[in-house]
Design a protein around this motif. Structure first.
Motif, PDB file in Angstrom:
ATOM      1  N   ALA A  30       0.703  -1.052  -0.174  1.00 49.16           N
ATOM      2  CA  ALA A  30      -0.140   0.244   0.142  1.00 49.16           C
ATOM      3  C   ALA A  30       0.602   1.244   0.387  1.00 49.16           C
ATOM      4  N   THR A  31       1.950   1.018   0.278  1.00 45.10           N
ATOM      5  CA  THR A  31       3.217   2.351   0.429  1.00 45.10           C
ATOM      6  C   THR A  31       4.190   2.497  -0.603  1.00 45.10           C
ATOM      7  N   GLY A  32       3.765   1.297  -1.503  1.00 44.05           N
ATOM      8  CA  GLY A  32       5.012   1.208  -2.353  1.00 44.05           C
ATOM      9  C   GLY A  32       5.224   0.079  -3.177  1.00 44.05           C
ATOM     10  N   THR A  33       6.719   0.164  -2.990  1.00 45.63           N
ATOM     11  CA  THR A  33       7.555  -1.506  -3.641  1.00 45.63           C
ATOM     12  C   THR A  33       8.403  -2.261  -2.416  1.00 45.63           C
ATOM     13  N   ALA A  34       8.347  -3.127  -1.694  1.00 43.64           N
ATOM     14  CA  ALA A  34       9.328  -3.399  -1.196  1.00 43.64           C
ATOM     15  C   ALA A  34      10.146  -4.551  -1.574  1.00 43.64           C
ATOM     16  N   THR A  35      11.700  -4.314  -1.825  1.00 47.77           N
ATOM     17  CA  THR A  35      12.797  -5.549  -2.731  1.00 47.77           C
ATOM     18  C   THR A  35      13.435  -5.422  -0.918  1.00 47.77           C
ATOM     19  N   THR A  36      13.934  -7.239  -1.475  1.00 46.48           N
ATOM     20  CA  THR A  36      14.862  -7.706  -0.583  1.00 46.48           C
ATOM     21  C   THR A  36      15.212  -8.839  -1.398  1.00 46.48           C
ATOM     22  N   ALA A  37      17.221  -8.937  -0.983  1.00 44.26           N
ATOM     23  CA  ALA A  37      17.038  -9.981  -2.122  1.00 44.26           C
ATOM     24  C   ALA A  37      18.466 -10.913  -1.136  1.00 44.26           C
ATOM     25  N   TYR A  38      18.281 -11.707  -1.683  1.00 47.53           N
ATOM     26  CA  TYR A  38      18.727 -13.483  -1.020  1.00 47.53           C
ATOM     27  C   TYR A  38      20.350 -13.357  -1.491  1.00 47.53           C
ATOM     28  N   ARG A  39      21.071 -14.144  -0.780  1.00 50.77           N
ATOM     29  CA  ARG A  39      22.214 -15.459  -0.995  1.00 50.77           C
ATOM     30  C   ARG A  39      21.671 -16.081  -0.252  1.00 50.77           C
ATOM     31  N   TYR A  40      21.887 -17.537  -2.001  1.00 52.10           N
ATOM     32  CA  TYR A  40      21.258 -18.784  -1.003  1.00 52.10           C
ATOM     33  C   TYR A  40      22.505 -19.807  -1.893  1.00 52.10           C
ATOM     34  N   GLN A  41      22.324 -21.333  -1.374  1.00 53.11           N
ATOM     35  CA  GLN A  41      22.728 -22.576  -1.711  1.00 53.11           C
ATOM     36  C   GLN A  41      22.185 -23.177  -0.892  1.00 53.11           C
ATOM     37  N   VAL A  42      21.844 -24.658  -2.458  1.00 53.52           N
ATOM     38  CA  VAL A  42      21.745 -25.792  -1.555  1.00 53.52           C
ATOM     39  C   VAL A  42      23.038 -26.429  -1.053  1.00 53.52           C
ATOM     40  N   VAL A  43      22.188 -26.733   0.680  1.00 47.69           N
ATOM     41  CA  VAL A  43      23.320 -26.689   2.316  1.00 47.69           C
ATOM     42  C   VAL A  43      22.352 -28.796   2.070  1.00 47.69           C
ATOM     43  N   ARG A  44      21.570 -29.429   1.540  1.00 54.60           N
ATOM     44  CA  ARG A  44      21.897 -30.822   1.329  1.00 54.60           C
ATOM     45  C   ARG A  44      20.488 -30.986   0.622  1.00 54.60           C
ATOM     46  N   PRO A  45      20.390 -32.672  -0.204  1.00 58.71           N
ATOM     47  CA  PRO A  45      19.045 -32.359  -0.504  1.00 58.71           C
ATOM     48  C   PRO A  45      17.534 -31.596  -0.598  1.00 58.71           C
ATOM     49  N   VAL A  47      17.106 -29.285   0.239  1.00 59.08           N
ATOM     50  CA  VAL A  47      16.712 -27.951   1.146  1.00 59.08           C
ATOM     51  C   VAL A  47      18.149 -26.737   0.910  1.00 59.08           C
ATOM     52  N   TYR A  48      17.434 -25.098   0.945  1.00 64.29           N
ATOM     53  CA  TYR A  48      18.543 -24.182   0.369  1.00 64.29           C
ATOM     54  C   TYR A  48      17.707 -23.428   2.080  1.00 64.29           C
ATOM     55  N   ALA A  49      19.741 -22.639   1.626  1.00 66.60           N
ATOM     56  CA  ALA A  49      19.642 -22.003   3.208  1.00 66.60           C
ATOM     57  C   ALA A  49      19.924 -20.069   2.151  1.00 66.60           C
ATOM     58  N   THR A  65      19.955 -15.861   8.961  1.00 66.67           N
ATOM     59  CA  THR A  65      20.113 -16.736   7.506  1.00 66.67           C
ATOM     60  C   THR A  65      18.524 -18.309   7.847  1.00 66.67           C
ATOM     61  N   ARG A  66      17.583 -18.041   7.207  1.00 62.95           N
ATOM     62  CA  ARG A  66      17.332 -19.773   6.945  1.00 62.95           C
ATOM     63  C   ARG A  66      16.496 -20.552   6.066  1.00 62.95           C
ATOM     64  N   GLU A  67      16.930 -21.487   6.249  1.00 64.49           N
ATOM     65  CA  GLU A  67      17.137 -22.429   5.950  1.00 64.49           C
ATOM     66  C   GLU A  67      15.516 -23.123   4.963  1.00 64.49           C
ATOM     67  N   TYR A  68      15.258 -23.500   3.401  1.00 60.18           N
ATOM     68  CA  TYR A  68      13.891 -23.367   3.718  1.00 60.18           C
ATOM     69  C   TYR A  68      14.146 -24.898   2.622  1.00 60.18           C
ATOM     70  N   GLU A  69      12.656 -25.612   2.859  1.00 61.53           N
ATOM     71  CA  GLU A  69      12.531 -27.118   2.678  1.00 61.53           C
ATOM     72  C   GLU A  69      11.963 -26.823   0.955  1.00 61.53           C
ATOM     73  N   TYR A  70      12.405 -27.628  -0.454  1.00 64.90           N
ATOM     74  CA  TYR A  70      12.001 -26.795  -1.731  1.00 64.90           C
ATOM     75  C   TYR A  70      11.667 -28.448  -2.201  1.00 64.90           C
ATOM     76  N   VAL A  82      12.525 -24.323   7.004  1.00 60.72           N
ATOM     77  CA  VAL A  82      13.113 -25.231   8.305  1.00 60.72           C
ATOM     78  C   VAL A  82      12.702 -24.561   9.609  1.00 60.72           C
ATOM     79  N   PRO A  83      12.815 -25.211  10.810  1.00 60.25           N
ATOM     80  CA  PRO A  83      12.553 -24.444  11.857  1.00 60.25           C
ATOM     81  C   PRO A  83      13.820 -24.874  12.486  1.00 60.25           C
ATOM     82  N   PRO A  84      14.150 -23.870  12.827  1.00 52.35           N
ATOM     83  CA  PRO A  84      15.941 -23.354  13.144  1.00 52.35           C
ATOM     84  C   PRO A  84      16.310 -25.327  14.458  1.00 52.35           C
TER      85      PRO A  84
END
Length: 108
Positions: A30-45, A47-49, A65-70, A82-84
């Protein structure tokens, strides 16, 4: 959310653009555009961080840093945070579980 409630945005206001080692999230607000950049790498099959590199919105989270299953199914990408491994120390607040579903579209 921590209390079990859910928030869902099906408006299509957000996009993710993946490159070789980084991705960028852009959301119209509502107030404009929010932009966020992330560096990522696959850390396990399957799963990326992702480490937040820059943001116009949540600057206090830069460097976190957060991990994500994909899972990729055709042109669909589904991610789940992925929870810590160990709960955060008080007074920190645990990050909410985040699930996303995205469809691949050609870049303009």
């Amino acid at each position: 959310m921590q209390d079990g409630t859910e928030a869902e945005d099906t408006s299509g206001r957000c996009t993710l653009q993946f490159k070789q080692t980084q991705f960028e999230s852009t959301c119209k607000t509502a107030t404009g555009t929010a932009t966020t950049a992330y560096r990522y790498q696959v850390v396990r099959p399957q799963v990326y961080a992702a480490t937040m590199a820059s943001s116009t919105f949540k600057t206090e989270m830069i460097g976190s840093t957060r991990e994500y299953e994909y899972r990729i199914d055709g042109d669909q990408l589904r991610t789940v945070s992925v929870p810590p491994a160990k709960p955060p120390e008080p007074p920190a607040v645990a990050a909410p579980r985040v699930e996303t579903e995205a469809a691949r579209t050609p870049c303009p």
